[in-house]
Motif scaffolding. Sequence first.
Motif, short mmCIF file in Angstrom:
data_model
loop_
_atom_site.label_atom_id
_atom_site.label_comp_id
_atom_site.label_asym_id
_atom_site.label_seq_id
_atom_site.Cartn_x
_atom_site.Cartn_y
_atom_site.Cartn_z
N THR A 5 0.82 -1.12 0.07
CA THR A 5 0.00 0.00 -0.04
C THR A 5 1.00 1.40 0.16
OG1 THR A 5 -1.92 -0.92 1.16
CG2 THR A 5 -1.84 1.33 1.37
N ILE A 6 1.87 1.35 0.97
CA ILE A 6 2.72 2.15 1.04
C ILE A 6 3.35 2.60 -0.42
CG2 ILE A 6 4.99 3.38 1.87
CD1 ILE A 6 2.65 3.43 3.95
N ASN A 7 3.87 1.61 -1.05
CA ASN A 7 4.69 1.84 -2.12
C ASN A 7 3.48 2.18 -3.37
OD1 ASN A 7 7.24 1.42 -4.02
ND2 ASN A 7 5.89 -0.32 -4.94
N ARG A 8 2.37 1.75 -3.26
CA ARG A 8 1.32 2.04 -4.51
C ARG A 8 1.28 3.70 -4.23
NH1 ARG A 8 -1.88 -1.63 -3.25
NH2 ARG A 8 -3.32 -0.48 -1.91
N ASN A 9 0.90 4.09 -2.90
CA ASN A 9 0.82 5.40 -2.68
C ASN A 9 1.77 6.39 -3.37
OD1 ASN A 9 -1.51 4.81 -1.22
ND2 ASN A 9 -0.48 5.21 0.83
N ILE A 10 3.02 5.99 -2.94
CA ILE A 10 4.18 6.83 -3.70
C ILE A 10 4.23 6.73 -5.28
CG2 ILE A 10 6.85 6.94 -3.66
CD1 ILE A 10 5.52 8.00 -1.18
N THR A 11 3.96 5.59 -5.80
CA THR A 11 4.24 5.36 -7.02
C THR A 11 3.11 6.03 -7.79
OG1 THR A 11 5.28 3.28 -6.99
CG2 THR A 11 4.32 3.74 -9.00
N GLU A 12 1.91 6.03 -7.66
CA GLU A 12 0.67 6.42 -8.23
C GLU A 12 0.59 7.90 -7.94
OE1 GLU A 12 -2.81 4.51 -7.11
OE2 GLU A 12 -2.18 2.50 -7.77
N THR A 13 1.02 8.31 -6.77
CA THR A 13 1.34 9.87 -6.63
C THR A 13 2.09 10.46 -7.60
OG1 THR A 13 0.56 9.66 -4.47
CG2 THR A 13 1.35 11.76 -5.09
N ALA A 14 3.31 10.00 -7.67
CA ALA A 14 4.44 10.69 -8.26
C ALA A 14 3.79 10.53 -9.92
CB ALA A 14 5.48 9.63 -8.28
N ASN A 15 3.28 9.37 -10.29
CA ASN A 15 2.76 9.32 -11.80
C ASN A 15 1.53 10.36 -11.96
OD1 ASN A 15 4.30 7.36 -12.35
ND2 ASN A 15 2.68 5.73 -12.11
N LEU A 16 0.44 10.76 -11.03
CA LEU A 16 -0.38 11.71 -11.41
C LEU A 16 0.13 13.08 -11.07
CD1 LEU A 16 -3.11 10.14 -8.93
CD2 LEU A 16 -3.15 10.43 -11.42
N LEU A 17 1.31 13.35 -10.60
CA LEU A 17 1.94 14.68 -10.25
C LEU A 17 3.03 14.96 -11.41
CD1 LEU A 17 2.44 14.81 -6.59
CD2 LEU A 17 0.70 15.85 -8.16
N GLU B 297 1.34 27.14 -12.94
CA GLU B 297 1.20 25.86 -13.89
C GLU B 297 1.39 24.57 -12.97
OE1 GLU B 297 0.66 25.43 -17.05
OE2 GLU B 297 0.50 27.43 -17.59
N LYS B 298 0.81 23.61 -13.11
CA LYS B 298 0.61 22.49 -12.01
C LYS B 298 2.16 22.00 -11.99
CE LYS B 298 -0.96 17.68 -11.33
NZ LYS B 298 -1.77 16.76 -11.80
N GLU B 299 2.92 22.00 -12.97
CA GLU B 299 4.53 21.51 -12.91
C GLU B 299 5.14 22.56 -12.08
OE1 GLU B 299 8.01 20.80 -16.01
OE2 GLU B 299 6.12 21.51 -16.86
N ASP B 300 4.98 23.93 -12.02
CA ASP B 300 5.83 24.79 -11.28
C ASP B 300 5.22 24.68 -9.79
OD1 ASP B 300 6.96 25.68 -13.31
OD2 ASP B 300 5.48 27.49 -13.92
N TYR B 301 3.89 24.28 -9.61
CA TYR B 301 3.70 24.11 -8.17
C TYR B 301 3.99 22.82 -7.29
CZ TYR B 301 0.73 24.70 -4.06
OH TYR B 301 0.08 24.89 -2.81
N VAL B 302 4.26 21.78 -8.44
CA VAL B 302 5.02 20.51 -7.80
C VAL B 302 6.41 20.72 -7.48
CG1 VAL B 302 5.58 18.10 -8.68
CG2 VAL B 302 3.16 18.94 -9.47
N LYS B 303 7.00 21.45 -8.39
CA LYS B 303 8.46 21.87 -8.01
C LYS B 303 8.45 22.54 -6.51
CE LYS B 303 9.99 21.95 -12.83
NZ LYS B 303 10.48 22.84 -13.67
N ALA B 304 7.67 23.37 -6.48
CA ALA B 304 7.60 24.12 -5.29
C ALA B 304 7.21 23.22 -3.78
CB ALA B 304 6.50 25.29 -5.17
N ALA B 305 6.26 22.16 -4.18
CA ALA B 305 5.99 21.16 -3.30
C ALA B 305 7.03 20.51 -2.79
CB ALA B 305 4.78 20.60 -3.60
N LEU B 306 7.79 20.01 -3.88
CA LEU B 306 8.95 19.03 -3.45
C LEU B 306 10.16 19.61 -2.64
CD1 LEU B 306 9.53 17.55 -7.00
CD2 LEU B 306 8.80 16.33 -4.77
N ARG B 307 10.07 21.10 -2.55
CA ARG B 307 10.98 21.82 -1.92
C ARG B 307 10.28 22.22 -0.47
NH1 ARG B 307 11.57 24.74 -6.67
NH2 ARG B 307 10.26 26.53 -5.85
N ALA B 308 8.99 22.14 -0.44
CA ALA B 308 8.22 22.43 0.74
C ALA B 308 7.08 21.44 0.84
CB ALA B 308 7.52 24.04 0.76
#
Length: 252
Positions: A171-183, A223-234
């Motif tokens: 479940t943990i691995n699926r959460n991580i993998t699917e979230t990364a794909n969606l983002l 842009e979603k991509e820019d916000y994802v980059k910001a979230a990876l930092r915060a």
Amino acid sequence: MENRTGIDYGPYIEGEPEVTPPEEQDGEGRLEVGGLTPLKDLTPAELTQRQKEITQVLQETSIQVPGYAEPITFSQEDIDTIITFKCILWYRPETLREIIPPRFIANVANLGVSPKEWMKAALKRPQLFYQLPETIDKNITEAAALLGLEKEDYVRAGLRNSSLFYRSPETINRNITETANLLGIEDKRDYIKAALRAPSLFCQLPITVNKNITESAVLLGLEKEDYVKAALRAPSLFYQSPETINRNITES
């Protein structure tokens, strides 16, 4: 949350697994054994009596972990926290007296943590006091392997988010993998690094994280991509609601 006993198991968090009776998990503490009444059939008065009996057991419990001079004991505040998690009432008091100390000691040894660290983690999720140490260690070891992490690093995340100790590795691995794909995160290791800084992300549903990011980006005109980059930092940006993000920006 609803359950077949009709009693309160404690707070429910999105993505939490259903709580199952201990006898279904490891064969211990069956209330049907020895002529005891199943928990679902106990009256309120009988439930109160069970709480009193378990309270007494915990008051009398002292856990001497090898290599540590100071024994672990339960304060009344600790006991109140444990008793509030009603699922522990599945266990007979005498069974808890037998299993809590050795399982506590085994978890400290298996996970390489101090007694005080394990006590603090278990008080957040009291089922950790009675679950099998072998199962807890298996969850941690296998999840770390699936995520490409050192066991020690994943344990440290678990100390901050105790539910990692009982969640399934898949479940943990699926959460991580699917979230990364969606983002649109090409390397899921980038999201794993963020989750290590904010361990609740290991348990967040992918659809929820994606919704937070997508809607927050729209509200902020990004842009979603820019916000994802910001979230990876915060990393807190991944789990904060769009409304909260927008309000914080507006009020600042």
